[in-house]
Design an enzyme around this catalytic site. Structure first.
Site, PDB file in Angstrom:
ATOM      1  N   ARG A  52      47.049  12.917 -23.142  1.00  0.00           N
ATOM      2  CA  ARG A  52      45.994  13.935 -23.093  1.00  0.00           C
ATOM      3  C   ARG A  52      46.144  14.782 -21.825  1.00  0.00           C
ATOM      4  O   ARG A  52      45.641  15.907 -21.754  1.00  0.00           O
ATOM      5  CB  ARG A  52      44.602  13.288 -23.140  1.00  0.00           C
ATOM      6  CG  ARG A  52      43.530  14.288 -23.569  1.00  0.00           C
ATOM      7  CD  ARG A  52      42.136  13.689 -23.610  1.00  0.00           C
ATOM      8  NE  ARG A  52      41.689  13.320 -22.294  1.00  0.00           N
ATOM      9  CZ  ARG A  52      41.296  12.094 -21.929  1.00  0.00           C
ATOM     10  NH1 ARG A  52      41.298  11.107 -22.800  1.00  0.00           N
ATOM     11  NH2 ARG A  52      40.921  11.842 -20.690  1.00  0.00           N
ATOM     12  N   TYR A 104      39.717  40.180 -29.902  1.00  0.00           N
ATOM     13  CA  TYR A 104      39.815  39.201 -30.976  1.00  0.00           C
ATOM     14  C   TYR A 104      38.401  38.705 -31.317  1.00  0.00           C
ATOM     15  O   TYR A 104      37.699  38.186 -30.464  1.00  0.00           O
ATOM     16  CB  TYR A 104      40.729  38.043 -30.569  1.00  0.00           C
ATOM     17  CG  TYR A 104      40.735  36.951 -31.586  1.00  0.00           C
ATOM     18  CD1 TYR A 104      41.097  37.213 -32.909  1.00  0.00           C
ATOM     19  CD2 TYR A 104      40.353  35.664 -31.255  1.00  0.00           C
ATOM     20  CE1 TYR A 104      41.075  36.214 -33.863  1.00  0.00           C
ATOM     21  CE2 TYR A 104      40.339  34.659 -32.212  1.00  0.00           C
ATOM     22  CZ  TYR A 104      40.696  34.948 -33.507  1.00  0.00           C
ATOM     23  OH  TYR A 104      40.655  33.965 -34.463  1.00  0.00           O
ATOM     24  N   ASP A 177      44.654  38.637 -22.252  1.00  0.00           N
ATOM     25  CA  ASP A 177      45.137  38.116 -23.530  1.00  0.00           C
ATOM     26  C   ASP A 177      46.302  39.019 -23.954  1.00  0.00           C
ATOM     27  O   ASP A 177      46.113  40.160 -24.360  1.00  0.00           O
ATOM     28  CB  ASP A 177      44.004  38.145 -24.571  1.00  0.00           C
ATOM     29  CG  ASP A 177      44.462  37.611 -25.936  1.00  0.00           C
ATOM     30  OD1 ASP A 177      45.681  37.547 -26.177  1.00  0.00           O
ATOM     31  OD2 ASP A 177      43.577  37.291 -26.763  1.00  0.00           O
ATOM     32  N   LYS A 202      50.848  32.941 -32.723  1.00  0.00           N
ATOM     33  CA  LYS A 202      51.349  34.243 -33.214  1.00  0.00           C
ATOM     34  C   LYS A 202      52.829  34.396 -32.853  1.00  0.00           C
ATOM     35  O   LYS A 202      53.641  33.606 -33.278  1.00  0.00           O
ATOM     36  CB  LYS A 202      50.498  35.381 -32.649  1.00  0.00           C
ATOM     37  CG  LYS A 202      48.991  35.109 -32.688  1.00  0.00           C
ATOM     38  CD  LYS A 202      48.459  34.841 -34.074  1.00  0.00           C
ATOM     39  CE  LYS A 202      46.951  34.606 -34.029  1.00  0.00           C
ATOM     40  NZ  LYS A 202      46.412  34.038 -35.235  1.00  0.00           N
TER      41      LYS A 202
HETATM   42  N1  PLP Z   1      43.768  36.274 -29.211  1.00  0.00           N
HETATM   43  C1  PLP Z   1      44.222  37.092 -30.175  1.00  0.00           C
HETATM   44  C2  PLP Z   1      44.616  38.503 -29.835  1.00  0.00           C
HETATM   45  C3  PLP Z   1      44.312  36.634 -31.496  1.00  0.00           C
HETATM   46  O1  PLP Z   1      44.750  37.473 -32.465  1.00  0.00           O
HETATM   47  C4  PLP Z   1      43.915  35.289 -31.795  1.00  0.00           C
HETATM   48  C5  PLP Z   1      43.961  34.782 -33.180  1.00  0.00           C
HETATM   49  O2  PLP Z   1      44.117  35.525 -34.135  1.00  0.00           O
HETATM   50  C6  PLP Z   1      43.450  34.493 -30.762  1.00  0.00           C
HETATM   51  C7  PLP Z   1      43.393  35.008 -29.485  1.00  0.00           C
HETATM   52  C8  PLP Z   1      43.005  33.083 -31.028  1.00  0.00           C
HETATM   53  O3  PLP Z   1      44.123  32.258 -31.208  1.00  0.00           O
HETATM   54  P1  PLP Z   1      44.142  30.927 -32.112  1.00  0.00           P
HETATM   55  O4  PLP Z   1      43.911  31.328 -33.522  1.00  0.00           O
HETATM   56  O5  PLP Z   1      45.498  30.353 -31.827  1.00  0.00           O
HETATM   57  O6  PLP Z   1      43.034  30.045 -31.601  1.00  0.00           O
END
Ligand code: PLP
Length: 384
Positions: A52, A104, A177, A202
């Site tokens: 963990r 997001y 991000d 992604k």
């Molecule tokens: N940030 C962006 C730009 C995303 O497109 C996504 C998911 O689509 C996330 C964060 C969240 O990631 P996860 O689905 O791996 O939790």
């Protein structure tokens, strides 16, 4: 170029290039062990205790990403959301944070729901408008600016270097991000950001078969220590198999992202002239409002994501998505297969996304096939 002289493409292809000393294997093994032997004197001289907290299978992906982002350390998380949450939960109740209005959607919902109830003072701001960010900063109280660039699913580009300066002058940190840009196209830490986050689900993994997230820090400071402690205590870690798949995906990151960016630009240009499309949102188009900034900030391409607005509104957009065959109707992005999504119906009533918008994640298929499939669906729908 990286510190040891190797270029990022080479570092990614080798995923740190560690050859197993015992067997000579050039691909690292998967370590499913949850626990590691303790020394007779109660120490852990081999550096691992319990999975963990840490697992040797994490090293390849984490170290590769640290090198690609030019950071001090990377942590792998169970998802992109877990990685993002870890940053906000390292703050304290009462802290003020600035977050984008367009971002997001699930993270926006978590910030205005859970994080607000937990005590963070969450303020949405247009992070492409530097004057608005300046006005919203509360020096001494604002502890974090969060930015997503390009921002899903309208793909606005925010100026990371200026936002880093603004954050630091106000005593705050900047976290980015960078899921859509990837380290192939943008390196936020080199622009002054403190932390870069990815949904590794992604492009980093790139094959739509892993849920994972990452954080890379510019420095191992006290804030990073809190993030790390929260992760270990909260247990938001990936399984070893996911971490192994992630290092495998990272090896092909550069050719994938470059191919996807080239195809996305080609599609954006062709779709801009399509009579059934009213608008194409893509940072690579000169008419796009953030294009000049994208040219400065994104190196070698504008990413594999674009959105189109369809003449005839929501009903027409849904009908177009219903007719594509090469493009699969599914959420998510960054995989080898192209995906089409009616985004507003996914995000729900609070979404800032227009109802006539279709989000396109460009995969690795021949761009001619991708365009022909869209053209067929758009033309059948609009009768053009
Ligand atoms: N940030 C962006 C730009 C995303 O497109 C996504 C998911 O689509 C996330 C964060 C969240 O990631 P996860 O689905 O791996 O939790």
């Amino acid at each position: 170029m990286a510190d040891d002289g190797l270029r990022p493409e080479t570092l990614a292809a080798h995923a740190t290039g560690v050859v197993d000393g015992a067997t000579g294997a050039i691909i690292p093994p998967i370590h499913p062990s949850t626990t590691f032997e303790r020394d007779a004197d109660l120490g852990y001289s081999r550096g691992r205790c319990y999975s963990r907290a840490d697992n040797p299978t994490y090293d390849s992906a984490a170290d590769t990403l640290t090198a690609l982002e030019g950071g001090a350390q990377t942590l792998l998380f169970a998802s992109g959301m877990a990685a993002a949450n870890a940053v906000f939960l390292a703050l304290s109740p009462g802290d003020h944070v600035l977050v984008p209005k367009v971002m997001y959607w699930a993270l926006r919902a978590w910030l205005h729901g859970f994080a607000t109830r937990w005590g963070l003072v969450v303020e949405g701001v247009d992070t492409t408008d530097l004057g608005a960010v300046r006005a919203a900063l509360r020096p001494g109280r604002t502890k974090l600016i969060w930015v997503e660039s390009p921002a899903n699913p309208l793909w606005q580009v925010s100026d990371i270097a200026v936002l880093a300066d603004l954050a630091h002058a106000a005593g705050a940190k900047l976290a980015v991000d960078s899921t859509i840009a990837t380290p192939v196209l943008t390196r936020p830490l080199a622009l002054g950001a403190d932390i870069v986050m990815h949904s590794a689900t992604k492009y980093l993994n790139g094959h739509s078969d892993v849920i994972a997230g990452t954080l890379t820090t510019a420095t191992r400071d006290e804030f990073w220590g809190r993030i790390k402690a929260n992760q270990i205590q909260g247990g938001a870690v990936p399984g070893p198999f996911e971490a192994w798949l992630l290092q495998r995906g990272l090896r092909t990151l550069f050719p994938r992202v470059r191919w996807q960016s080239a195809s996305a630009l080609d599609l954006a240009e062709r779709l801009s002239a399509h009579p059934a499309v009213t608008e194409v949102l893509y940072p690579g188009l000169p008419a796009f409002s953030g294009h000049d900034l994208a040219r400065r900030q994104m190196v070698g391409g504008f990413g594999g994501m674009l959105s189109i607005r369809v003449g005839g509104g929501e009903v027409a957009a849904i009908a177009v998505a219903a007719k594509t065959q090469v493009w699969k109707r599914a959420t998510s992005l960054g995989g080898v297969e192209s995906l089409i999504e009616h985004r507003a119906s996914m995000e729900g009533p609070d979404s800032p996304v227009p109802a006539d918008l279709l989000r396109l994640s460009v995969g690795l298929e021949a761009v001619q096939d991708l365009y022909a499939d869209l053209d067929r669906a758009l033309s059948a729908n609009a009768g053009v």
